[in-house]
Enzyme design. Sequence first.
Site, PDB file in Angstrom:
ATOM      1  N   GLY A  33     -10.966  13.676  -7.263  1.00 13.22           N
ATOM      2  CA  GLY A  33      -9.948  14.502  -6.834  1.00 13.22           C
ATOM      3  C   GLY A  33      -8.633  14.732  -7.488  1.00 13.22           C
ATOM      4  N   VAL A  35      -4.554  14.119  -7.795  1.00 14.04           N
ATOM      5  CA  VAL A  35      -3.342  13.462  -7.225  1.00 14.04           C
ATOM      6  C   VAL A  35      -1.975  14.119  -7.411  1.00 14.04           C
ATOM      7  CG1 VAL A  35      -2.323  11.056  -7.575  1.00 14.04           C
ATOM      8  CG2 VAL A  35      -4.591  11.402  -8.184  1.00 14.04           C
ATOM      9  N   LYS A  50      -3.724  11.935  -2.701  1.00  9.90           N
ATOM     10  CA  LYS A  50      -4.784  12.416  -3.293  1.00  9.90           C
ATOM     11  C   LYS A  50      -5.661  13.281  -2.657  1.00  9.90           C
ATOM     12  CE  LYS A  50      -8.944  10.135  -5.642  1.00  9.90           C
ATOM     13  NZ  LYS A  50      -9.571   8.915  -5.921  1.00  9.90           N
ATOM     14  N   ASP A 147     -15.306   1.401 -10.637  1.00 11.31           N
ATOM     15  CA  ASP A 147     -15.037   2.228 -11.722  1.00 11.31           C
ATOM     16  C   ASP A 147     -13.776   1.706 -12.417  1.00 11.31           C
ATOM     17  OD1 ASP A 147     -15.066   4.415 -13.135  1.00 11.31           O
ATOM     18  OD2 ASP A 147     -14.026   5.900 -11.919  1.00 11.31           O
TER      19      ASP A 147
END
Length: 514
Positions: A33, A35, A50, A147
């Site tokens: 995405g 931001v 986001k 992540d």
Amino acid sequence: MSGDGDHEVVTRAERVIAGRYLLHDVLGSGGMGTVWHAHDQLLDRPVAAKELHILTNGDEDHRVRVRRAVREARAVARVPHPHVVGVHDLVESEDRLWIVMELVEGPSLAHRITEAGPLTPQQTAAAGLQLIDALDAVHAVGTLHRDVKPANVLLRRDGSAVLTDFGIAALDDGEFLTTTGELIGSVEFMAPERVTGAEVGPASDLWSLGATLATVCGGQSPFRRPGAPATMHAVVYEEPAVSERLGPLRPVVEALLRKSPSERPSAATVRSALRGVVAGGPDAGVMPSATVREFRPAAPLADANTITGSRTWLAPAGDSVPAGRHSTSSEPPQPQGRSRRPARPKLLWWALAGTAVLAAGVAGALVLTGTLPLKERPKTETTRQVAQSTAGWQPVTGVSVQRGDRITVQFVSGEWTSNYRKLPMAGPAGYDADTDSWQDGVKACKVKGAAPFAALLARLVGDQNFPVHAVGRRLTFRATGNATLQLGINDTAGVCSQDNRGTLTVQVSVTRQP
């Protein structure tokens, strides 16, 4: 707030989403995405919005992505923690999903080390303490981040770390939230089990934390290679290239980066070691895994129906074993009062018990009379040795070796290279096959031709010729004669070793049977 450390500001015409959030500038953009720096007009506060790169309508693949995004927002919203980014809202606008979060006005760790260089071991450990607390809170609600990397750690103005971008997080409820075969995340920060498609868990996030700490303190990722396939291979099969800059932080990172999840330390163990680094104490040495083998002696015989035999089981480090469990198998304890086998007649049990007592009494009498001597326990000598890459064969001091002794050489820390001008730093296993082939023109410099350059070697030197062993991370072998143990790099001393650099620290144990 930025999820990827990319702080290039892109200005677009201001617009309002969901009738409430006024978008200003782009703070960063990544695979999941974009931001935006935005303003909540209802509550009059700055926020980060986001914009997820998935549509709210479309085919099944799109719907799966939408469900994943919704779970991301819900998962993070359930973790009120000072080092986890706060989630305010989840809205649908312009056929897309938007997650509205707290605005962290500071750079990412990735941006910080790019601009100002690596952190010190103490600074890195301090950030690690905050991140492991954040991961503890995330894991406590059944969520995995999946992540963890420097770009997903933001720094507030006061310098505290904030874990963000749960773009690929998933609740552990058994539902597959990714397309089959889809690999999402940054490969160099993925745990080996994620790369191979095996089961993941909290230990996977801890592995990514270890890679993150190694990167922000050492200046480069320990597994980064020129291409994604080579990086994946390094993550799964190769030892990490951990910089000497880590100093006392090295044992913590190396423990977190163990290939098997079961061999990695617990969060509590890591936290304790990081506190030691922050306090300026010595390195933690070889750290234990998160599971330890517990043993409790058998309880006195009481009733045939309560006897379950002698069993052991694995429990998390620090946990106690329930009373009455005494085991040698790896199965968890069963509820008390339940027997795995049909109860044998009490008479048989008492007969067996009586026989055991009688045998013990006879053995004791033989010992007291000198007929049966007490058996001595094996004796073990242990020492640490620093092996130099430029010194050729080096004798191990502090231990003596006799015929029949069991010798264990275990890697502790460090890295070295057999050609600092052309080759990267390596661990005790030496170079992978591709890197090793770069030196095919000087194969004659190898001490052990079958092993790669820069491999850690061990040999015994005495009245007879002994073989040369490639150690890797750990080697155990028997001494076939009285000798001196020597260590060295797989690169002949002299002209060949003039371009060597670095050292390895190993622990050597010699166990002698009486």
